[in-house]
Scaffold this active site. Structure first.
Site, mmCIF file in Angstrom:
data_model
loop_
_atom_site.group_PDB
_atom_site.id
_atom_site.type_symbol
_atom_site.label_atom_id
_atom_site.label_comp_id
_atom_site.label_asym_id
_atom_site.label_seq_id
_atom_site.Cartn_x
_atom_site.Cartn_y
_atom_site.Cartn_z
ATOM 1 N N GLY A 27 0.862 -1.246 -0.117
ATOM 2 C CA GLY A 27 0.038 -0.053 -0.003
ATOM 3 C C GLY A 27 0.882 1.251 -0.092
ATOM 4 O O GLY A 27 2.047 1.369 -0.495
ATOM 5 N N GLN A 29 2.899 2.695 2.330
ATOM 6 C CA GLN A 29 4.327 2.584 2.807
ATOM 7 C C GLN A 29 5.048 1.370 1.946
ATOM 8 O O GLN A 29 6.158 1.569 1.519
ATOM 9 C CB GLN A 29 4.451 2.259 4.128
ATOM 10 C CG GLN A 29 3.905 3.573 5.015
ATOM 11 C CD GLN A 29 5.037 4.606 4.554
ATOM 12 O OE1 GLN A 29 6.209 4.486 4.544
ATOM 13 N NE2 GLN A 29 4.388 6.011 4.832
ATOM 14 N N SER A 54 -2.760 -5.262 -5.845
ATOM 15 C CA SER A 54 -1.390 -5.054 -5.853
ATOM 16 C C SER A 54 -0.402 -5.914 -6.540
ATOM 17 O O SER A 54 0.697 -5.486 -7.050
ATOM 18 C CB SER A 54 -0.900 -4.437 -4.527
ATOM 19 O OG SER A 54 -1.847 -3.811 -3.981
ATOM 20 N N GLN A 87 -2.716 -6.282 11.591
ATOM 21 C CA GLN A 87 -1.621 -6.885 11.850
ATOM 22 C C GLN A 87 -1.656 -7.959 12.687
ATOM 23 O O GLN A 87 -0.930 -9.080 12.724
ATOM 24 C CB GLN A 87 -0.414 -5.970 12.463
ATOM 25 C CG GLN A 87 -0.077 -4.624 11.210
ATOM 26 C CD GLN A 87 0.896 -3.681 11.560
ATOM 27 O OE1 GLN A 87 1.563 -3.806 12.648
ATOM 28 N NE2 GLN A 87 1.239 -2.833 10.779
ATOM 29 N N HIS A 109 5.436 1.703 12.225
ATOM 30 C CA HIS A 109 4.551 2.695 13.534
ATOM 31 C C HIS A 109 4.375 1.706 14.597
ATOM 32 O O HIS A 109 4.751 0.172 14.731
ATOM 33 C CB HIS A 109 3.189 2.853 13.066
ATOM 34 C CG HIS A 109 2.323 3.426 13.782
ATOM 35 N ND1 HIS A 109 2.844 4.480 14.841
ATOM 36 C CD2 HIS A 109 1.041 3.224 14.277
ATOM 37 C CE1 HIS A 109 1.684 4.883 15.429
ATOM 38 N NE2 HIS A 109 0.562 4.152 15.052
HETATM 39 P P1 NAD Z 1 -2.192 0.758 3.383
HETATM 40 O O1 NAD Z 1 -3.513 0.481 3.931
HETATM 41 O O2 NAD Z 1 -1.992 1.739 2.330
HETATM 42 O O3 NAD Z 1 -1.641 -0.807 2.909
HETATM 43 C C1 NAD Z 1 -1.798 -1.755 3.499
HETATM 44 C C2 NAD Z 1 -1.484 -2.899 2.808
HETATM 45 O O4 NAD Z 1 -1.946 -4.082 3.427
HETATM 46 C C3 NAD Z 1 -2.089 -3.383 1.240
HETATM 47 O O5 NAD Z 1 -1.297 -3.672 0.392
HETATM 48 C C4 NAD Z 1 -3.464 -4.011 1.504
HETATM 49 O O6 NAD Z 1 -3.697 -4.778 0.332
HETATM 50 C C5 NAD Z 1 -2.565 -5.307 2.442
HETATM 51 N N1 NAD Z 1 -3.587 -5.697 3.462
HETATM 52 C C6 NAD Z 1 -4.879 -5.268 3.946
HETATM 53 N N2 NAD Z 1 -5.333 -5.967 4.814
HETATM 54 C C7 NAD Z 1 -4.951 -7.146 4.734
HETATM 55 C C8 NAD Z 1 -5.033 -8.204 5.257
HETATM 56 N N3 NAD Z 1 -5.985 -8.476 6.053
HETATM 57 N N4 NAD Z 1 -4.101 -9.455 5.076
HETATM 58 C C9 NAD Z 1 -3.103 -9.030 4.140
HETATM 59 N N5 NAD Z 1 -2.741 -7.908 3.531
HETATM 60 C C10 NAD Z 1 -3.576 -7.067 3.776
HETATM 61 O O7 NAD Z 1 -1.352 1.007 4.908
HETATM 62 P P2 NAD Z 1 -0.268 2.091 5.098
HETATM 63 O O8 NAD Z 1 -0.896 3.128 5.268
HETATM 64 O O9 NAD Z 1 1.140 1.803 4.189
HETATM 65 O O10 NAD Z 1 0.374 1.623 6.383
HETATM 66 C C11 NAD Z 1 1.386 0.295 6.822
HETATM 67 C C12 NAD Z 1 2.185 0.668 8.042
HETATM 68 O O11 NAD Z 1 2.583 1.978 7.968
HETATM 69 C C13 NAD Z 1 1.038 1.108 9.214
HETATM 70 O O12 NAD Z 1 1.713 0.484 10.386
HETATM 71 C C14 NAD Z 1 1.124 2.585 9.445
HETATM 72 O O13 NAD Z 1 0.875 3.266 10.616
HETATM 73 C C15 NAD Z 1 2.469 2.735 9.021
HETATM 74 N N6 NAD Z 1 2.598 4.256 8.273
HETATM 75 C C16 NAD Z 1 1.967 4.637 7.573
HETATM 76 C C17 NAD Z 1 1.844 5.886 6.926
HETATM 77 C C18 NAD Z 1 1.269 6.571 5.744
HETATM 78 O O14 NAD Z 1 1.414 7.800 5.559
HETATM 79 N N7 NAD Z 1 0.364 5.733 5.154
HETATM 80 C C19 NAD Z 1 3.081 6.725 7.503
HETATM 81 C C20 NAD Z 1 4.065 6.216 8.382
HETATM 82 C C21 NAD Z 1 3.857 4.903 8.870
HETATM 83 MG MG MG Z 2 0.067 7.379 12.120
#
Ligand code: NAD
Ligand code: MG
Ligand code: MG
Length: 333
Positions: A27, A29, A54, A87, A109
């Site tokens: 996603g 990150q 994806s 997670q 995170h």
């Molecule tokens: P996202 O929602 O953009 O992506 C999540 C990914 O996980 C996707 O590929 C999705 O298809 C997959 N997924 C969702 N549910 C699932 C499941 N049940 N089983 C398997 N795969 C599954 O997430 P993100 O925003 O990239 O966040 C990921 C981590 O990064 C989190 O810990 C978040 O706190 C951290 N983070 C995010 C940001 C941000 O700007 N988005 C910034 C810093 C840290």
């Molecule tokens: Mg956050």
């Protein structure tokens, strides 16, 4: 005080030579970490669900894609980039069995570890690399030769090498070009939740809506209210990002600067500051985490309802029409 801020010159990317890094999730990150590490010369595999949309995107980008359990097994370092609220479940079903003693388990995170949603076994290293910016920026900055600052932390150092490996990872995604600050899972988690709730997302969204509604209720054209209270926020935020609050004030008119300094504290007054303290207290006590976990266990109905309500707000309709005439706005990201 020991050194707690690091740059590329402090990092040794060769610590990742001969190791495979598994990125679970593609996603916001996930895609940025996977592609940046690959471009930094690291061996990367991506773990996704079999039916994930994806898959094709990651494969087209030249990445090897495996099922989540296979990727968790293959990785010497395994970065969990799934939604925080998912997670724990995926850890149980697909990840835990693949994490061998001596492996490095990584997070972006602190939520899952700090709020004890995941309890990793004793023999593995546990670290965090948390970029202080959204994923698309982590990728774009890297491609431009720059980087997004990162926080790093070591929760568990079973091998004695965790610090160097975590720093190498942070450098591999471009963080070492900006700054990598070492902290704890607790402090990253609590400040990140506070920032998004009180200032960046919760605070900013409500500030925009309240301003928009005040003008519209007073009879002004909603398009004027949109430009004034939402569109221009980016221009002001960009100035603050580049030069700080004083630098922003230098660029605005003297009239705006005088209005800013004499009126701002009335908008964010004692009541708002008290609310911020209360919100921080709920984060620190674990009350927010319990509420969010319970919301997900119950199927996320409140979240879905609030999303729908948000879509119906006048500021979204007015904004969509105006942005349709400014296609370049969309291309700035
Ligand atoms: P996202 O929602 O953009 O992506 C999540 C990914 O996980 C996707 O590929 C999705 O298809 C997959 N997924 C969702 N549910 C699932 C499941 N049940 N089983 C398997 N795969 C599954 O997430 P993100 O925003 O990239 O966040 C990921 C981590 O990064 C989190 O810990 C978040 O706190 C951290 N983070 C995010 C940001 C941000 O700007 N988005 C910034 C810093 C840290
Ligand atoms: Mg956050
Ligand atoms: Mg103006």
């Amino acid at each position: 005080m020991p050194k707690d801020i690091f740059y590329d010159s402090d990092a040794d990317l060769s610590l990742l030579d001969g190791k495979t890094v598994a990125i679970l999730g593609y996603g916001s990150q996930g895609h940025a970490h996977a592609l940046n590490l690959k471009d930094s010369g690291v061996d990367v595999v991506v773990g996704l669900r079999p039916d994930s949309a994806s898959r094709a995107k990651a494969e087209e980008a030249g990445l090897e894609v495996l099922d989540i359990a296979e990727a968790a097994t293959r990785g010497d370092a395994v970065m969990i980039l799934l939604p925080d609220e998912k997670q724990a479940e995926v850890w149980q079903s697909d990840i835990a069995d693949g994490i061998a003693p001596g492996n490095l388990l990584l997070f972006a995170h602190g939520f899952a570890i700090h709020f004890e949603q995941i309890q990793p076994p004793a023999g593995v290293d546990v670290g965090m690399v948390a970029p202080k910016g959204p994923g698309h920026l982590v990728r774009r900055q890297y491609e431009e030769g720059n980087g997004v600052p990162c926080l790093m932390a070591v929760h568990q150092d079973a091998t004695g090498n965790a610090h160097g490996l975590v720093l190498a990872y942070a450098s591999g995604i471009g963080g070492g070009r900006a700054a990598v600050i070492e902290t704890t899972f607790k402090d990253e988690c609590e400040t990140d939740l506070f920032g998004e709730q009180a200032v960046l997302c919760g605070g900013a969204s409500e500030l925009v809506r309240a301003g928009f509604e005040t003008l519209v209720e007073a009879g002004y054209d909603p398009r004027l209210a949109y430009f004034e209270c939402l569109h221009e926020l980016k221009l002001i935020a960009d100035l603050m990002y580049e030069k700080g609050i004083q630098g922003m004030r230098y660029s605005i008119s003297n009239t705006a600067e005088y209005g800013d300094m004499t009126r701002g504290k009335r908008v964010i007054g004692e009541e708002s500051r008290a609310a911020m303290k209360e919100i921080l207290g709920e984060i620190q006590s674990g009350e927010f985490a319990r509420e969010w976990i319970a919301e997900n266990r119950a199927g996320g109905e409140n979240l879905s309802r609030m999303r729908e309500e948000g879509k119906g707000h006048q500021v979204e309709k007015v904004g969509k029409d105006l942005r349709d005439m400014m296609p370049w706005v969309d291309q700035e990201f």
